[in-house]
Structure formats: C-alpha cells, structure tokens
Motif scaffolding. Structure first.
Motif, PDB file in Angstrom:
ATOM      1  N   LEU A   1       0.860  -1.171   0.000  1.00 18.01           N
ATOM      2  CA  LEU A   1       0.000   0.000   0.000  1.00 18.01           C
ATOM      3  C   LEU A   1       0.896   1.220   0.000  1.00 18.01           C
ATOM      4  O   LEU A   1       1.933   1.244   0.665  1.00 18.01           O
ATOM      5  CB  LEU A   1      -0.891  -0.006   1.246  1.00 18.01           C
ATOM      6  CG  LEU A   1      -1.839   1.164   1.430  1.00 18.01           C
ATOM      7  CD1 LEU A   1      -2.880   1.175   0.317  1.00 18.01           C
ATOM      8  CD2 LEU A   1      -2.514   1.089   2.789  1.00 18.01           C
ATOM      9  N   ARG A   2       0.506   2.260  -0.737  1.00 13.40           N
ATOM     10  CA  ARG A   2       1.325   3.464  -0.870  1.00 13.40           C
ATOM     11  C   ARG A   2       0.467   4.685  -0.549  1.00 13.40           C
ATOM     12  O   ARG A   2      -0.528   4.937  -1.213  1.00 13.40           O
ATOM     13  CB  ARG A   2       1.902   3.542  -2.285  1.00 13.40           C
ATOM     14  CG  ARG A   2       2.761   2.322  -2.604  1.00 13.40           C
ATOM     15  CD  ARG A   2       2.999   2.141  -4.091  1.00 13.40           C
ATOM     16  NE  ARG A   2       3.759   3.204  -4.691  1.00 13.40           N
ATOM     17  CZ  ARG A   2       5.091   3.312  -4.665  1.00 13.40           C
ATOM     18  NH1 ARG A   2       5.819   2.399  -4.060  1.00 13.40           N
ATOM     19  NH2 ARG A   2       5.694   4.319  -5.241  1.00 13.40           N
ATOM     20  N   LEU A   3       0.857   5.452   0.464  1.00 13.24           N
ATOM     21  CA  LEU A   3       0.145   6.654   0.877  1.00 13.24           C
ATOM     22  C   LEU A   3       1.084   7.842   0.682  1.00 13.24           C
ATOM     23  O   LEU A   3       2.124   7.933   1.328  1.00 13.24           O
ATOM     24  CB  LEU A   3      -0.284   6.551   2.339  1.00 13.24           C
ATOM     25  CG  LEU A   3      -1.158   5.346   2.678  1.00 13.24           C
ATOM     26  CD1 LEU A   3      -1.305   5.202   4.186  1.00 13.24           C
ATOM     27  CD2 LEU A   3      -2.499   5.459   1.999  1.00 13.24           C
ATOM     28  N   PHE A   4       0.703   8.737  -0.215  1.00 13.94           N
ATOM     29  CA  PHE A   4       1.514   9.905  -0.539  1.00 13.94           C
ATOM     30  C   PHE A   4       0.955  11.102   0.222  1.00 13.94           C
ATOM     31  O   PHE A   4      -0.187  11.502  -0.012  1.00 13.94           O
ATOM     32  CB  PHE A   4       1.453  10.211  -2.037  1.00 13.94           C
ATOM     33  CG  PHE A   4       2.009   9.134  -2.920  1.00 13.94           C
ATOM     34  CD1 PHE A   4       3.261   9.270  -3.479  1.00 13.94           C
ATOM     35  CD2 PHE A   4       1.264   7.997  -3.198  1.00 13.94           C
ATOM     36  CE1 PHE A   4       3.770   8.289  -4.314  1.00 13.94           C
ATOM     37  CE2 PHE A   4       1.760   7.010  -4.028  1.00 13.94           C
ATOM     38  CZ  PHE A   4       3.017   7.152  -4.590  1.00 13.94           C
ATOM     39  N   GLY A   5       1.748  11.662   1.122  1.00 12.51           N
ATOM     40  CA  GLY A   5       1.318  12.858   1.833  1.00 12.51           C
ATOM     41  C   GLY A   5       1.384  14.054   0.909  1.00 12.51           C
ATOM     42  O   GLY A   5       2.199  14.114  -0.001  1.00 12.51           O
ATOM     43  N   ASN A   6       0.482  14.986   1.117  1.00 12.69           N
ATOM     44  CA  ASN A   6       0.532  16.167   0.260  1.00 12.69           C
ATOM     45  C   ASN A   6       1.653  17.088   0.713  1.00 12.69           C
ATOM     46  O   ASN A   6       1.864  17.318   1.887  1.00 12.69           O
ATOM     47  CB  ASN A   6      -0.824  16.874   0.187  1.00 12.69           C
ATOM     48  CG  ASN A   6      -1.432  17.147   1.536  1.00 12.69           C
ATOM     49  OD1 ASN A   6      -0.961  16.648   2.555  1.00 12.69           O
ATOM     50  ND2 ASN A   6      -2.477  17.931   1.565  1.00 12.69           N
ATOM     51  N   SER A   7       2.384  17.593  -0.244  1.00 12.65           N
ATOM     52  CA  SER A   7       3.522  18.471   0.005  1.00 12.65           C
ATOM     53  C   SER A   7       3.063  19.916   0.092  1.00 12.65           C
ATOM     54  O   SER A   7       2.026  20.288  -0.443  1.00 12.65           O
ATOM     55  CB  SER A   7       4.530  18.368  -1.149  1.00 12.65           C
ATOM     56  OG  SER A   7       4.935  17.049  -1.342  1.00 12.65           O
ATOM     57  N   TYR A   8       3.891  20.742   0.724  1.00 12.05           N
ATOM     58  CA  TYR A   8       3.676  22.183   0.680  1.00 12.05           C
ATOM     59  C   TYR A   8       4.376  22.667  -0.588  1.00 12.05           C
ATOM     60  O   TYR A   8       5.562  22.384  -0.805  1.00 12.05           O
ATOM     61  CB  TYR A   8       4.239  22.895   1.907  1.00 12.05           C
ATOM     62  CG  TYR A   8       3.916  24.373   1.858  1.00 12.05           C
ATOM     63  CD1 TYR A   8       2.670  24.831   2.268  1.00 12.05           C
ATOM     64  CD2 TYR A   8       4.824  25.279   1.347  1.00 12.05           C
ATOM     65  CE1 TYR A   8       2.338  26.178   2.184  1.00 12.05           C
ATOM     66  CE2 TYR A   8       4.501  26.631   1.257  1.00 12.05           C
ATOM     67  CZ  TYR A   8       3.261  27.071   1.689  1.00 12.05           C
ATOM     68  OH  TYR A   8       2.938  28.404   1.587  1.00 12.05           O
ATOM     69  N   ALA A   9       3.657  23.399  -1.436  1.00 14.48           N
ATOM     70  CA  ALA A   9       4.210  23.824  -2.719  1.00 14.48           C
ATOM     71  C   ALA A   9       4.066  25.330  -2.908  1.00 14.48           C
ATOM     72  O   ALA A   9       3.162  25.960  -2.364  1.00 14.48           O
ATOM     73  CB  ALA A   9       3.493  23.105  -3.860  1.00 14.48           C
ATOM     74  N   ILE A  10       4.971  25.876  -3.706  1.00 14.70           N
ATOM     75  CA  ILE A  10       4.921  27.281  -4.100  1.00 14.70           C
ATOM     76  C   ILE A  10       5.153  27.342  -5.603  1.00 14.70           C
ATOM     77  O   ILE A  10       6.141  26.802  -6.110  1.00 14.70           O
ATOM     78  CB  ILE A  10       5.999  28.123  -3.385  1.00 14.70           C
ATOM     79  CG1 ILE A  10       5.786  28.086  -1.881  1.00 14.70           C
ATOM     80  CG2 ILE A  10       5.993  29.562  -3.916  1.00 14.70           C
ATOM     81  CD1 ILE A  10       6.917  28.708  -1.094  1.00 14.70           C
ATOM     82  N   ARG A  11       4.219  27.981  -6.321  1.00 15.10           N
ATOM     83  CA  ARG A  11       4.363  28.179  -7.760  1.00 15.10           C
ATOM     84  C   ARG A  11       4.567  29.662  -8.004  1.00 15.10           C
ATOM     85  O   ARG A  11       3.741  30.495  -7.625  1.00 15.10           O
ATOM     86  CB  ARG A  11       3.138  27.673  -8.515  1.00 15.10           C
ATOM     87  CG  ARG A  11       3.305  27.813 -10.032  1.00 15.10           C
ATOM     88  CD  ARG A  11       2.141  27.264 -10.845  1.00 15.10           C
ATOM     89  NE  ARG A  11       0.882  27.827 -10.419  1.00 15.10           N
ATOM     90  CZ  ARG A  11      -0.163  27.098  -9.997  1.00 15.10           C
ATOM     91  NH1 ARG A  11      -0.087  25.799  -9.915  1.00 15.10           N
ATOM     92  NH2 ARG A  11      -1.277  27.709  -9.647  1.00 15.10           N
ATOM     93  N   SER A  12       5.676  29.996  -8.628  1.00 16.41           N
ATOM     94  CA  SER A  12       6.007  31.388  -8.958  1.00 16.41           C
ATOM     95  C   SER A  12       6.017  31.537 -10.471  1.00 16.41           C
ATOM     96  O   SER A  12       6.704  30.793 -11.158  1.00 16.41           O
ATOM     97  CB  SER A  12       7.396  31.753  -8.421  1.00 16.41           C
ATOM     98  OG  SER A  12       7.477  31.515  -7.044  1.00 16.41           O
ATOM     99  N   THR A  13       5.235  32.486 -10.970  1.00 16.31           N
ATOM    100  CA  THR A  13       5.184  32.767 -12.406  1.00 16.31           C
ATOM    101  C   THR A  13       5.502  34.238 -12.598  1.00 16.31           C
ATOM    102  O   THR A  13       4.903  35.098 -11.941  1.00 16.31           O
ATOM    103  CB  THR A  13       3.780  32.455 -12.976  1.00 16.31           C
ATOM    104  OG1 THR A  13       3.442  31.102 -12.654  1.00 16.31           O
ATOM    105  CG2 THR A  13       3.754  32.642 -14.477  1.00 16.31           C
ATOM    106  N   THR A  14       6.432  34.522 -13.472  1.00 21.93           N
ATOM    107  CA  THR A  14       6.814  35.906 -13.728  1.00 21.93           C
ATOM    108  C   THR A  14       5.584  36.739 -14.073  1.00 21.93           C
ATOM    109  O   THR A  14       4.793  36.358 -14.931  1.00 21.93           O
ATOM    110  CB  THR A  14       7.835  35.966 -14.882  1.00 21.93           C
ATOM    111  OG1 THR A  14       8.962  35.150 -14.543  1.00 21.93           O
ATOM    112  CG2 THR A  14       8.295  37.395 -15.135  1.00 21.93           C
ATOM    113  N   GLY A  15       5.406  37.842 -13.346  1.00 23.57           N
ATOM    114  CA  GLY A  15       4.309  38.758 -13.604  1.00 23.57           C
ATOM    115  C   GLY A  15       3.012  38.413 -12.886  1.00 23.57           C
ATOM    116  O   GLY A  15       2.044  39.154 -12.987  1.00 23.57           O
ATOM    117  N   LEU A  16       2.961  37.289 -12.163  1.00 19.87           N
ATOM    118  CA  LEU A  16       1.755  36.896 -11.428  1.00 19.87           C
ATOM    119  C   LEU A  16       2.082  36.719  -9.947  1.00 19.87           C
ATOM    120  O   LEU A  16       3.239  36.518  -9.577  1.00 19.87           O
ATOM    121  CB  LEU A  16       1.188  35.576 -11.975  1.00 19.87           C
ATOM    122  CG  LEU A  16       0.731  35.573 -13.436  1.00 19.87           C
ATOM    123  CD1 LEU A  16       0.312  34.164 -13.849  1.00 19.87           C
ATOM    124  CD2 LEU A  16      -0.403  36.553 -13.656  1.00 19.87           C
TER     125      LEU A  16
END
Length: 163
Positions: A65-80
């Motif tokens: 069985l495989r349980l993937f914990g959700n990660s903390y993520a940051i998405r950076s887009t130029t101009g947004l």
C-alpha cells in the motif's frame, strides 16, 4: 530525498516519490517512509515542493500500500502573484508481477504494476479539484557488471480545470 525503514530487517528499497519507482515491494508488515524536495523550473514558472512523503506498507508477498502525503508547494510565475499551499494527497498500490534476485541476470526484467489516484484535498490554486488516476509499470534489468537499467512507463488522467 531520504528513506527510512521499520522492521522486518533488510535493505532500504527506495522509490523517489514523483520521479521513479522500482519493481521490488516491501515484505509483509514492513513500513518505509520516504521524503523529498523538488525545485522545477520551466520558462517563466518555478514550482517548488517540500515534504514529498511516501509511506509504503507491505501488505502481502507481492503487494504494498502506498500513501503519498501532500507536500507544501509554491508556484512562482513571472508577472503573477505566487501561489502557495498544500498539494493533493494520493493513495495507491504496487504489485510485483515478476521478481528475481539481482544476482540472476535475465533478459526478462523485474516488473511491477502501480496504480494510484489523487484525492482533491489540496489548497486553492494547487488542487486539481478532481481525482486524477494514474497507472505505471516499473521495470529493471541487472547485469553482471555495475551497469543496471531502471525504467518507468505510465499514463494518467490529468484534470486541467475544464477537461
């Protein structure tokens, strides 16, 4: 990334969450935790995630069985504005279809099938808002030399917000 294992004793058999998986499964009753960090850059977008956790639990002679914990993520887009928060978690199973010891050098590879599905529980701007299924085959060939080959092939259903 890193991996740690809790009994029964034996070598750690890591899969790198999100990057590559190996055919071996954990023995029944074994627990293994893996974690990592990713920093992806493509054009004007940078996506970083930390805490890419995977809990693997041996549930049979050929499955885990495989349980993937959700990660903390940051998405950076130029101009947004930056978007940050938790990603969608995922649950899955890996079943070994063919397993031979690495000391046996066969033309036929070790093979495992992996199926999983994301759970739409992540943060605004990072969750797909729908379950996303995926399936994958993990294979490896060993040789009498230091050269070995590992490969994955997979398919998934990706929801982009409208389809």
């Amino acid at each position: 990334g890193c991996a740690g294992r809790v009994s029964p004793p034996g070598a750690v058999s890591p899969d790198r969450p999100g990057y590559r998986d190996t055919p071996p499964v954990l023995p029944p009753g074994a627990l293994q935790v893996e974690a990592g960090y990713t920093d992806d850059r493509a054009g004007t977008v940078e996506y970083s995630s930390i805490g890419e956790t995977l809990l693997r639990v041996g549930v049979g002679a050929r499955s885990e069985l495989r349980l993937f914990g959700n990660s903390y993520a940051i998405r950076s887009t130029t101009g947004l504005a930056n978007v940050g928060g938790m990603e969608d978690p995922k649950i899955g199973i890996k079943t070994n279809l063919r397993a031979i010891p690495d000391s046996v050098h066969s033309f036929t590879p070790n093979v495992a099938a992996l199926v999983a599905v994301t759970l739409p529980a992540g943060g605004t701007g990072l969750s797909a808002k729908r379950a996303q299924p995926e399936a994958k085959l993990a294979v490896n060939w060993t040789t009498p030399s230091a050269f070995s080959v590992y490969s994955n092939v997979g398919a998934g259903g990706v929801y982009d917000g409208s389809r």
